[in-house]
Design an enzyme around this catalytic site. Structure first.
Site: not given
Ligand code: UDX
Length: 427
Positions: A255
């Protein structure tokens, strides 16, 4: 209410199972026979906390069914479009082919009673095109679920966004979500373009936040400041907040990366050219975390090559998804650079094997670490944070570790005689 859900990926399967759990009769439609077979047998087609149970109960009760034939959903009052909208092969925009083909397959079975509700993430303006193409009532109801928390996020979301063009359509959606409304989930009624934009805007802001914290981490690394303390200080400001401030290897998954790029592509189409460059920088900073990790890893290997224990393949913890996974990207680049990579992930091993057959995937941490010159933590699994550096130290040939997710306790690892490096911390 009889409801259809077109597309049974992460979004559709979760949505269908949660609707069935709230008492609706739900028919999921998909073209993938393998996925349908798994769902019909009462199991989730991927690892997602709590979903197996919901699918099992829904199928057993008869409230949750699956088909490959859109004719089977002709009687549904509401049709949710939950198909994938990946990044197009020829640019940064979204590939909407699955959306149009699902809509066209449904079209012959729509009548005035039916409401078509988009949930897929789309460029702003798509809903109006869909309405004109189908000649049907269309609403937009974006989801914000996170993988690994998809069931929780669906059953108790922060907000319900209902993009509608009439009071009737609004009422219909309130009936679909009667449980959530009764539970006090805030409902925001809006128009179609705002609802479409809500999802990509949220993802773009989250992406910008992660790249901002990663820029700060790089400055910490260069200056000797402590990125952990810094994010605690920033998070204590209620205007900033504590969530989504974890520095490291950056964002990936199905996403955030593609939604942010598609948002920029659409903004430029709409003539918002100059300001959209902000998000080019967000993307660049994000991808830079991966190259920085590869460079740092190689610099820690004798002669730039050797045996590397890669801990993590999923794009984040609590998920087996490897789509645009920063961990997998780094592992592949090290492999290509001549390192002998042995990768372990608690859940994503099978997907890594399928996507990257050239990599050696092992079933446990010990098999990955035995004889390794470098231990590399690439996914923030709590299992890796809890590793005992003394035990791991007995397995490796050199006690060198690079924590690209900042989940290990530096004092513990240094205390156990490790050469400890982490993104965002000075050497
Ligand atoms: C995301 C959005 O959060 C969600 O609302 C939307 O519907 C879909 O995309 P998701 O892809 O499941 O959800 O993952 P998310 O928990 O948002 O993390 C995304 C990426 O960011 C991951 O690779 C995670 O490791 C990274 N991340 C997240 C960081 O590097 N630092 C953070 O503080 C949070």
């Amino acid at each position: 209410m009889l409801i259809s859900v077109l597309g049974t990926g992460y979004l559709g399967a979760t949505h269908a199972a949660c609707l069935a759990a709230s008492g609706h009769d739900v028919i999921g439609v998909d073209r993938d026979p393998g996925r349908l077979a798994v769902l019909r047998s009462g199991r989730a087609p991927f690892h997602e906390a709590g979903l197996d149970e919901l699918v099992r109960d829904g199928v057993a009760s008869g409230r949750l069914r699956f088909t490959d034939d859109p004719a089977d959903v002709a009687d549904a009052e509401v049709h949710f479009l939950c198909v994938g909208t990946p990044q197009a092969d020829d640019g940064d925009g979204a590939d909407l082919s699955a959306l149009w083909s699902a809509a066209d397959a449904l079209a012959p079975y729509l009548d005035d009673r039916a409401l078509v509700v988009g949930k897929s993430t789309v460029p702003v303006g798509t809903a109006a095109r869909l309405r004109d193409r189908l000649g049907a009532r269309v609403a937009w109801n974006p989801e914000f679920l996170r993988e690994g928390r998809a069931v929780r996020d669906t059953l108790s979301p922060d907000r319900l966004v209902l993009g509608v063009e009439s009071d009737d359509d609004h009422r219909t959606l309130l009936l679909v979500y009667a449980d959530l409304v009764a539970a006090g989930v805030p409902v925001i009624r809006t128009d179609l373009p705002t609802a479409e934009l809500a999802k990509v805007s949220a993802n773009a802001m989250l992406a910008a936040r992660i790249s901002t914290v990663n820029l700060l981490a790089e400055v910490c690394e260069a200056s000797g400041a402590d990125v952990g303390d810094l994010t605690t200080i920033l998070g204590a400001d209620p205007r900033i907040g504590r969530d989504f401030l974890a520095p490291g290897l950056g964002y990936g998954g199905g996403c955030l990366p593609k939604d942010t790029r598609a948002f920029v592509a659409r903004a430029r189409e709409l003539g918002v050219v100059e300001s959209a460059g902000l998000f080019d920088a967000v993307d660049r900073v994000n991808l830079r975390q991966r190259s920085r990790t590869v460079e740092l890893a190689r610099s820690l290997l004798p002669g730039g090559t050797g045996t590397v224990a890669v801990l993590g393949g999923a794009f984040k913890a609590e998920s087996d998804d490897v789509r645009d996974s920063p961990a997998l990207d780094v592992a592949v680049r090290l492999h290509r650079a001549g390192a002998a990579v042995r990768l372990h992930d608690p859940y994503a091993g099978a997907n890594v094997r399928r996507e990257r057959p050239e990599l050696t995937v092992v079933d446990d941490v010990a098999s990955a670490c035995r004889g390794a010159d470098l231990v590399l933590v690439l996914t923030e699994w709590p299992q890796f944070a809890a590793l005992d550096p003394h035990e791991v130290g007995e397995l490796v040939s050199r006690r060198t570790v690079l924590d690209a997710r900042l989940v290990l306790d530096p004092e513990k690892w240094v205390g156990a005689g490790w050469d400890f490096r982490a993104l965002g911390r000075s050497a």
